[in-house]
Design a protein around this motif. Structure first.
Motif, short mmCIF file in Angstrom:
data_model
loop_
_atom_site.label_atom_id
_atom_site.label_comp_id
_atom_site.label_asym_id
_atom_site.label_seq_id
_atom_site.Cartn_x
_atom_site.Cartn_y
_atom_site.Cartn_z
N PRO A 47 0.81 -1.23 0.00
CA PRO A 47 0.00 0.00 0.00
C PRO A 47 0.84 1.28 0.00
CG PRO A 47 0.03 -0.93 2.20
CD PRO A 47 0.81 -1.87 1.34
N ASP A 48 1.65 1.44 -1.04
CA ASP A 48 2.47 2.65 -1.17
C ASP A 48 2.36 3.19 -2.58
OD1 ASP A 48 5.75 1.05 -1.69
OD2 ASP A 48 3.78 0.71 -2.59
N TYR A 49 1.17 2.98 -3.20
CA TYR A 49 1.08 3.20 -4.65
C TYR A 49 -0.27 3.80 -5.04
CZ TYR A 49 3.73 2.04 -8.94
OH TYR A 49 4.50 2.09 -10.08
N PHE A 52 -3.75 3.14 -6.64
CA PHE A 52 -4.08 1.72 -6.71
C PHE A 52 -4.24 1.12 -5.31
CE2 PHE A 52 -3.98 1.82 -11.13
CZ PHE A 52 -2.87 2.56 -11.54
N GLU A 53 -3.21 1.29 -4.48
CA GLU A 53 -3.30 0.83 -3.08
C GLU A 53 -2.40 1.75 -2.26
OE1 GLU A 53 -2.88 -1.84 -5.37
OE2 GLU A 53 -0.86 -1.18 -5.79
N PHE A 54 -3.00 2.31 -1.20
CA PHE A 54 -2.24 3.23 -0.35
C PHE A 54 -2.91 3.33 1.01
CE2 PHE A 54 -5.20 6.91 -0.84
CZ PHE A 54 -5.90 6.53 -1.98
N SER A 89 5.96 -5.22 1.85
CA SER A 89 6.74 -4.45 0.88
C SER A 89 6.56 -5.10 -0.49
CB SER A 89 8.22 -4.44 1.28
OG SER A 89 8.72 -5.76 1.32
N PHE A 90 6.64 -4.31 -1.54
CA PHE A 90 6.32 -4.81 -2.88
C PHE A 90 7.17 -6.01 -3.28
CE2 PHE A 90 4.39 -4.79 -6.89
CZ PHE A 90 5.37 -5.11 -7.81
N ASP A 91 8.43 -6.01 -2.86
CA ASP A 91 9.32 -7.11 -3.28
C ASP A 91 8.96 -8.43 -2.59
OD1 ASP A 91 12.26 -6.45 -1.21
OD2 ASP A 91 10.16 -6.02 -0.88
N ILE A 106 -2.89 -8.27 -5.68
CA ILE A 106 -3.39 -7.11 -6.43
C ILE A 106 -2.59 -5.93 -5.91
CG2 ILE A 106 -5.38 -5.78 -7.13
CD1 ILE A 106 -7.21 -7.98 -6.25
N ALA A 107 -1.63 -5.46 -6.72
CA ALA A 107 -0.69 -4.42 -6.24
C ALA A 107 -0.20 -3.56 -7.39
CB ALA A 107 0.49 -5.08 -5.53
N GLY A 108 -1.12 -3.17 -8.26
CA GLY A 108 -0.70 -2.40 -9.43
C GLY A 108 0.27 -3.20 -10.27
N LEU A 109 0.10 -4.51 -10.27
CA LEU A 109 1.05 -5.42 -10.90
C LEU A 109 0.91 -5.42 -12.42
CD1 LEU A 109 0.70 -8.16 -8.24
CD2 LEU A 109 2.91 -7.42 -9.13
N SER A 110 2.05 -5.30 -13.09
CA SER A 110 2.05 -5.31 -14.55
C SER A 110 2.37 -6.70 -15.07
CB SER A 110 3.11 -4.33 -15.08
OG SER A 110 2.85 -3.04 -14.55
N VAL A 111 1.81 -7.00 -16.22
CA VAL A 111 2.11 -8.28 -16.88
C VAL A 111 3.54 -8.25 -17.39
CG1 VAL A 111 1.48 -9.78 -18.81
CG2 VAL A 111 -0.31 -8.55 -17.56
N VAL A 155 14.29 3.27 -8.56
CA VAL A 155 13.17 2.39 -8.93
C VAL A 155 12.78 1.60 -7.69
CG1 VAL A 155 13.79 2.13 -11.38
CG2 VAL A 155 14.78 0.58 -9.68
N GLN A 156 11.53 1.09 -7.69
CA GLN A 156 11.11 0.28 -6.54
C GLN A 156 11.59 -1.16 -6.75
OE1 GLN A 156 6.85 0.01 -5.67
NE2 GLN A 156 7.35 -0.25 -3.50
N LYS A 157 12.16 -1.74 -5.70
CA LYS A 157 12.73 -3.09 -5.75
C LYS A 157 11.63 -4.11 -6.16
CE LYS A 157 15.80 -3.63 -2.56
NZ LYS A 157 16.38 -3.84 -1.21
N GLY A 158 11.93 -4.94 -7.13
CA GLY A 158 11.00 -6.00 -7.54
C GLY A 158 10.03 -5.61 -8.64
N THR A 159 10.12 -4.34 -9.10
CA THR A 159 9.17 -3.88 -10.11
C THR A 159 9.66 -4.10 -11.54
OG1 THR A 159 10.15 -1.66 -10.12
CG2 THR A 159 8.33 -2.06 -8.57
N THR A 160 8.72 -3.96 -12.46
CA THR A 160 9.08 -4.05 -13.89
C THR A 160 9.96 -2.86 -14.27
OG1 THR A 160 6.96 -2.93 -14.36
CG2 THR A 160 7.03 -5.34 -14.62
N THR A 226 0.44 -3.17 -18.81
CA THR A 226 -0.90 -3.71 -18.59
C THR A 226 -1.01 -4.26 -17.18
OG1 THR A 226 -1.09 -4.33 -20.91
CG2 THR A 226 -2.52 -5.47 -19.37
N LYS A 227 -2.03 -3.78 -16.46
CA LYS A 227 -2.19 -4.25 -15.08
C LYS A 227 -3.14 -5.44 -15.02
CE LYS A 227 -0.84 -0.17 -12.68
NZ LYS A 227 0.49 -0.84 -12.64
N ALA A 228 -2.80 -6.41 -14.15
CA ALA A 228 -3.64 -7.60 -14.00
C ALA A 228 -3.42 -8.17 -12.60
CB ALA A 228 -3.28 -8.63 -15.08
N1 ARG Z 1 3.64 -1.86 -12.20
C1 ARG Z 1 4.94 -2.12 -11.60
C2 ARG Z 1 5.15 -3.65 -11.44
O1 ARG Z 1 4.23 -4.40 -11.62
C3 ARG Z 1 5.09 -1.44 -10.24
C4 ARG Z 1 4.04 -1.89 -9.21
C5 ARG Z 1 4.35 -1.32 -7.81
N2 ARG Z 1 3.18 -1.56 -6.95
C6 ARG Z 1 3.13 -1.17 -5.61
N3 ARG Z 1 2.01 -1.41 -4.92
N4 ARG Z 1 4.16 -0.61 -5.05
O2 ARG Z 1 6.25 -4.10 -11.13
#
Ligand code: ARG
Length: 269
Positions: A47-49, A52-54, A89-91, A106-111, A155-160, A226-228
């Motif tokens: 929840p830092d995004y 989408f989620e915060f 944490s996202f990672d 469900i975390a603003g995750l991209s394909v 960049v955020q660790k673990g992201t695309t 693309t988010k999924a």
């Molecule tokens: N869309 C990017 C990914 O899927 C960043 C998502 C970061 N989401 C978050 N809740 N911090 O890697």
């Protein structure tokens, strides 16, 4: 004595078979059946995004909100189970689905191709672009990715975005940080020159921070825009059910309404 030994061996064998059976039984339960048996849908998120989620304050208490959270509530409702939002944490989000601690993520995750090798994705529910958030007073100097030579890009660790930056921004120093808020603070304090992230999130930070702006650089459009929803590989009926719900939320414009609804909330760290 011989009879006692035979009985003991049979007992151990029986227990072993039961144990194996239980283990195999648990592994054999389809993800959707497991969720319905538990009566709870555990959703991993970070929840830092916003949007989408915060986290926001509701009656003085921190609450996890966002368009993705409203979608998670709808999915739980349609499946007839309770929702448990598991924040981390996202990672760690994808790991928690892989190790079974969460049912879906469900975390603003991209394909991405790498992720598709390990997980099932729902149908797409939203589309974004990668953008660069920079200090407003230097924004005009960023006209292409060549402008990033010698710069520190967070960049955020673990992201695309982390994967893209490490593979494509060879002349920049890539700084991987765990929390999105940390990246923004480092940008504001001048510890980094730019942050690479999803467009709606960047626009939110730019609107709340008059010293920040989105640079006019176009990054390549890929699947990663693309988010999924992420589920275990071969989720079968769970994917079918979630795809039906996602399709309805997209086609009715309900997910867009979720984004408008949460725009009224103020994110807190
Ligand atoms: N869309 C990017 C990914 O899927 C960043 C998502 C970061 N989401 C978050 N809740 N911090 O890697």
């Amino acid at each position: 004595m011989k009879k006692m030994m035979t009985a003991a061996v049979s007992l151990v064998a029986g227990l072993t078979l039961v144990a194996c059976g239980t283990g195999d039984k648990d592994a054999a339960i389809a993800p959707l059946d497991k969720i319905k048996e538990k009566g709870t849908l555990v959703v991993a998120t970070s929840p830092d995004y916003a949007p989408f989620e915060f986290q926001t304050l509701v009656d003085g208490k921190n609450k996890v909100v966002g368009a993705d959270i409203l979608m998670a509530e709808k999915i739980a409702e349609k499946l007839g189970v309770k929702l448990e939002v598991s924040s981390m944490s996202f990672d760690n989000v994808l790991n928690s689905v892989q190790n079974g601690k969460a049912d879906i993520a469900i975390a603003g995750l991209s394909v991405s191709e790498d992720r598709m090798k390990v997980f099932d994705f729902s149908d797409a529910y939203y589309h974004v672009q990668d953008v660069l958030l920079v200090k407003k007073d230097g924004a005009s100097s960023y006209t292409s990715t060549d402008s990033l030579a010698g710069k520190k890009v967070a960049v955020q660790k673990g992201t695309t975005q982390e994967v893209y930056a490490k593979e494509n921004l060879k002349d920049a120093s890539i700084i991987s940080l765990t929390q999105m808020g940390e990246a923004i603070n480092e940008l504001k304090s001048g510890q980094v020159d730019a942050v690479l992230l999803d467009s709606p999130v960047a626009l939110g930070y730019a609107s709340q921070n008059k010293d920040l702006a989105v640079a006019d650089i176009k990054f390549p459009e890929t699947d990663a825009n693309t988010k999924a929803i992420v589920m275990p590989k071969d989720s079968g009926s769970l994917k079918e059910e979630i795809d039906k719900i996602v399709k309805e939320l997209v086609e009715t414009g309900e997910y867009e309404n979720y984004l408008k609804e949460v725009a009224n909330y103020t994110a807190v760290e």
